[in-house]
Structures are given as C-alpha cells and as structure tokens.
Design an enzyme around this catalytic site. Sequence first.
Site, PDB file in Angstrom:
ATOM      1  N   GLU A 207     -47.966  31.309   1.190  1.00 35.74           N
ATOM      2  CA  GLU A 207     -47.281  32.593   1.053  1.00 35.74           C
ATOM      3  C   GLU A 207     -46.357  32.616  -0.159  1.00 35.74           C
ATOM      4  O   GLU A 207     -45.529  33.514  -0.297  1.00 35.74           O
ATOM      5  CB  GLU A 207     -46.490  32.911   2.325  1.00 35.74           C
ATOM      6  CG  GLU A 207     -47.396  33.123   3.518  1.00 35.74           C
ATOM      7  CD  GLU A 207     -46.659  33.615   4.751  1.00 35.74           C
ATOM      8  OE1 GLU A 207     -45.633  34.299   4.615  1.00 35.74           O
ATOM      9  OE2 GLU A 207     -47.109  33.300   5.857  1.00 35.74           O
ATOM     10  N   ASP A 244     -38.722  30.283  10.125  1.00 39.44           N
ATOM     11  CA  ASP A 244     -39.890  30.355  11.005  1.00 39.44           C
ATOM     12  C   ASP A 244     -40.275  28.923  11.338  1.00 39.44           C
ATOM     13  O   ASP A 244     -40.883  28.220  10.532  1.00 39.44           O
ATOM     14  CB  ASP A 244     -41.061  31.091  10.326  1.00 39.44           C
ATOM     15  CG  ASP A 244     -42.266  31.219  11.270  1.00 39.44           C
ATOM     16  OD1 ASP A 244     -42.165  30.750  12.425  1.00 39.44           O
ATOM     17  OD2 ASP A 244     -43.294  31.782  10.842  1.00 39.44           O
ATOM     18  N   ASP A 314     -43.373  35.162  17.537  1.00 38.23           N
ATOM     19  CA  ASP A 314     -44.609  35.430  16.782  1.00 38.23           C
ATOM     20  C   ASP A 314     -45.779  34.914  17.624  1.00 38.23           C
ATOM     21  O   ASP A 314     -46.428  35.695  18.341  1.00 38.23           O
ATOM     22  CB  ASP A 314     -44.517  34.747  15.416  1.00 38.23           C
ATOM     23  CG  ASP A 314     -45.816  34.773  14.621  1.00 38.23           C
ATOM     24  OD1 ASP A 314     -46.750  35.488  15.013  1.00 38.23           O
ATOM     25  OD2 ASP A 314     -45.912  34.057  13.598  1.00 38.23           O
ATOM     26  N   LYS A 339     -47.793  41.778  13.848  1.00 39.17           N
ATOM     27  CA  LYS A 339     -48.900  41.561  12.911  1.00 39.17           C
ATOM     28  C   LYS A 339     -50.098  42.332  13.458  1.00 39.17           C
ATOM     29  O   LYS A 339     -50.617  41.995  14.535  1.00 39.17           O
ATOM     30  CB  LYS A 339     -49.246  40.072  12.839  1.00 39.17           C
ATOM     31  CG  LYS A 339     -48.139  39.195  12.232  1.00 39.17           C
ATOM     32  CD  LYS A 339     -48.448  37.721  12.493  1.00 39.17           C
ATOM     33  CE  LYS A 339     -47.655  36.789  11.605  1.00 39.17           C
ATOM     34  NZ  LYS A 339     -47.816  35.374  12.027  1.00 39.17           N
ATOM     35  N   ARG A 368     -49.721  38.378   6.917  1.00 40.85           N
ATOM     36  CA  ARG A 368     -50.292  37.094   7.305  1.00 40.85           C
ATOM     37  C   ARG A 368     -50.264  36.165   6.092  1.00 40.85           C
ATOM     38  O   ARG A 368     -50.085  36.600   4.959  1.00 40.85           O
ATOM     39  CB  ARG A 368     -51.747  37.227   7.777  1.00 40.85           C
ATOM     40  CG  ARG A 368     -51.998  38.113   8.971  1.00 40.85           C
ATOM     41  CD  ARG A 368     -51.192  37.788  10.203  1.00 40.85           C
ATOM     42  NE  ARG A 368     -51.245  36.429  10.685  1.00 40.85           N
ATOM     43  CZ  ARG A 368     -51.700  36.053  11.875  1.00 40.85           C
ATOM     44  NH1 ARG A 368     -52.191  36.944  12.698  1.00 40.85           N
ATOM     45  NH2 ARG A 368     -51.655  34.794  12.265  1.00 40.85           N
ATOM     46  N   LYS A 390     -41.538  41.272   6.745  1.00 42.42           N
ATOM     47  CA  LYS A 390     -41.726  39.877   6.323  1.00 42.42           C
ATOM     48  C   LYS A 390     -43.083  39.800   5.624  1.00 42.42           C
ATOM     49  O   LYS A 390     -44.120  39.967   6.261  1.00 42.42           O
ATOM     50  CB  LYS A 390     -41.701  38.986   7.571  1.00 42.42           C
ATOM     51  CG  LYS A 390     -41.844  37.500   7.315  1.00 42.42           C
ATOM     52  CD  LYS A 390     -41.903  36.751   8.644  1.00 42.42           C
ATOM     53  CE  LYS A 390     -42.116  35.268   8.432  1.00 42.42           C
ATOM     54  NZ  LYS A 390     -42.990  34.693   9.463  1.00 42.42           N
TER      55      LYS A 390
HETATM   56  P1  PGA Z   1     -49.888  32.945   9.602  1.00 42.25           P
HETATM   57  O1  PGA Z   1     -48.362  32.605   9.327  1.00 42.25           O
HETATM   58  O2  PGA Z   1     -50.206  34.245   9.000  1.00 42.25           O
HETATM   59  O3  PGA Z   1     -50.587  31.780   8.954  1.00 42.25           O
HETATM   60  O4  PGA Z   1     -50.052  32.937  11.105  1.00 42.25           O
HETATM   61  C1  PGA Z   1     -47.330  33.517   9.325  1.00 42.25           C
HETATM   62  C2  PGA Z   1     -46.306  33.225  10.376  1.00 42.25           C
HETATM   63  O5  PGA Z   1     -46.412  32.229  11.139  1.00 42.25           O
HETATM   64  O6  PGA Z   1     -45.367  33.997  10.529  1.00 42.25           O
HETATM   65 ZN    ZN Z   2     -44.545  32.850  12.386  1.00 41.64          ZN
END
Ligand code: PGA
Ligand code: ZN
Length: 425
Positions: A207, A244, A314, A339, A368, A390
């Site tokens: 990210e 996180d 999450d 998400k 993501r 986020k």
């Molecule tokens: P992910 O990570 O998109 O790989 O699940 C993002 C998060 O954990 O917030």
């Molecule tokens: Zn997360």
Amino acid sequence: MPFPIERVDALEILDSRGNPTLSVEVALAGGFTGEAQVPSGASTGTHEAVELRDGDPTRYAGKGVRQAVRHVLEVLGPAVRGMDAADQAAIDLRLLALDPTPQKSRLGANALLGLSCAVARAAACALRVPLWQHLRGSREACLPLPMVNIVSGGLHAGRQFEFQDFLVIPHGLPDYPAALEAAVAVHRAARAEIESRGYVLTGVADEGGWGPRLPRNEMALEILCRSIERAGYRPGAQVSIAVDVAASHFQRAGQYHLDSEARVLSPEEMIGLLAAWCARFPILSLEDGLAEDDWNGWKRLTGALGSRVQLLGDDLFVTNLARLERGIREGAANAVLVKMNQIGTLTETFAVIDRARQSGYRAVISARSGETEDDFLADLAVASGAGQIKIGSVRSSERLAKYNRLLRIARDAGLAFARFPTPAG
Ligand code: PGA
Ligand code: ZN
C-alpha cells in the site's frame, strides 16, 4: 424517470499487484455509461465474501477471473437488463437472489460488486450529478479525514515485523488539502528518519508504506512520532497515529506470535501491550488489535480502551451486518472498517455504515491492498458521511486516484471537513 439498463460488459484487467481483477461497464438507454473496477485484499479475513478466481495454474498462477467475467456477461448482466439503474436497492437484491450462498461463492463477490458499482456510476451519469451526490440519499455528506499508511510490516511487507500498518491521522489541520499535505510530508520524513537510524529499508509495501527491518514492532511508533515532528507538525495535536495490527495473521492456537521479537503473547498480554502503547504514544485508532474470532478478547479490549481509543474491526466484522450486530450486542470494538468487496454489493455496504452510525459505532471507509485506478471509494466516503477514509499511502496512482478525487470534491462541493470524533462520541 427510469433509466433502463441496456447493456452490461465485463473485462479481465490488472490490479496494483499485477493480479487479474474485473472491470464492469454498464450502458443505459440514452447513451449513459458507468464503469467500475474491483479491488482485492491480501490480508483477508476468513469471513469475507468470496473473490472468485479461476484456479487455472497456467494463467496468472491461478488468479485469473475469467469465470467471474463470464458470470457478469452470462448470468448477472442478463438478469438486470431493463431494470432501472437509479434503483440500486432493487438491482442489488436481484444480484443477491442469483447468489444466495452465505459468502457469494457461486458467482463471486468480485462479479457482483463490479456490476453493483458500475450501475451506480451509470445512474449518476444519467442523473447528471457527481457520484457522491447520487449515493448519499439523506445522509449528511462530508469530506473524510484520511488515515494514511507510513510504515508497514506483516503480510504487506514480507513480514519484517508482525504489526501490519502504522498510519497517521492528520486531524488537527483546517481542511482536506492541508491534511493531505501533512500526510505526504510525514511519509517523506519517515524515509529520512528510518535511514538516519540505520535501519535497512527493504522497499515499499503493497500500500506504499515504507517496509523497514526493525528490531521491535514498537520502533515503528517511535519512528512515526519523530517523523511527524521532522515534518514540522505536533504529534497528538495536529497529526496522530493509527495502527492496523491485523492480529488474525499472527495468531495461532489462541496466542499471538511476535516471531521477530521471539515472544508469544496471550490475549491478555496483547491487550496490555496495546494499552501501554496508547499510554505512551498519541494513538487515536487501533484496528484488529486481536484476531477475527477472539470475541472474548475483543470484549476485554473494548472494556479497557474503548472509551479512549477508536477500536476498529476489519477482519472481525468483514463489512458483514450479522457480525457487526454481534459486536454491538456484545460490546466488541466501537468502529467498523468498511470494504465493499468484503460483502459484495453497494446496498449491503450502506446497510453496515448506517447501522454503525445508529448504534454509535464509527465507520472508516477503506481501500484494499490490491487496488485499481478506480476512484469510487472517494465518492463513497463522502456520500456516507462516515468522516474517515483509509486508502493506503501517497506514492502510487491506484491510491492517488482516490486522494486526488477528494481534492476535486473539496474544491467543488463546499462540504464540511470531518473532525475526528471525540472519545466515545
Ligand atoms: P488487505 O489489507 O486489503 O490486504 O486485506 C488492508 C487491511 O488489512 O486493512
Ligand atoms: Zn486491516
């Protein structure tokens, strides 16, 4: 006036990790169109809706999505043809009826979500309003406060250390552009800080956060505080910290394994560690501080810190209304990470956001780790009035598409900039 769907198209494209994902296009009578691209996680929760992959090892190591594309073209598209694109709830209900499995494993949440979002875009186009205006309904829209990734470990950065993301929240700045500028400055300063301490920078994580090799997880917090100062801001007053933990991914048999520090913590010891961090550092938000099914631990964590710190679920909630209801009932967490692809349709996503608001839980709208250049998320965050977004870091275009879209909305819409909610507020 209804806007009947005339044509639905789908295409296999690539995401920010070079993995296949879907682009779905919807065309309405009158020539209005909308396109949406589907994101993809890496540190996924067990209870998420299913992202359908072909599993054919001869293409993209099994990650192709041609089957999901076919489901859009042959099953979902024909089923919504002729329906009114402005009636999102009716469209999503039809999609859900076609895949009633608990985790959308028959047709794939990636197929459903691409179509659900493309319909919303086409409708906004036909109504000649910005997407966020079409999405908001009666909600009070606002510009969200960004939560920005600075340093990463865990599954996003080759497990150099266990805690997944260390982020900043620029909550003490007057407007969205100033907050974004602060986050960029801290990200820059963090590189200098990491190098001046002599830590190996192993690269940039999925990210866009820096992926240093650190002797202890806690060093990331010291680096963040120092980087905030180095960038010319006051830690705690202008720019604070979010973590996180993504604890599901280093919990085994009920214990939390900090392999990089050669220690194993019980849930009680994890809570103790997080409480100690919150006492020492200006931490506003802790995400997935404990694992996805450690409900008892979550209740104790919430009892210990919930009145002072945003405790964000999450993997715990996976944008799933039933799991959020359980959290509300049992007093686990006080905020939900949202998400869209964890659940699969826009209507279900808004149901979670609205239920959170009703019950005093906060919502943080999230990208993501695998993203595309689609900026839908920015409009969703504004429309929801959730007040926090986020997206990841500030170095790559799949993230910047969303940050930049927010800059444009900030200029054009005259909306209020969200404040970080006061404790328990
Ligand atoms: P992910 O990570 O998109 O790989 O699940 C993002 C998060 O954990 O917030
Ligand atoms: Zn997360």
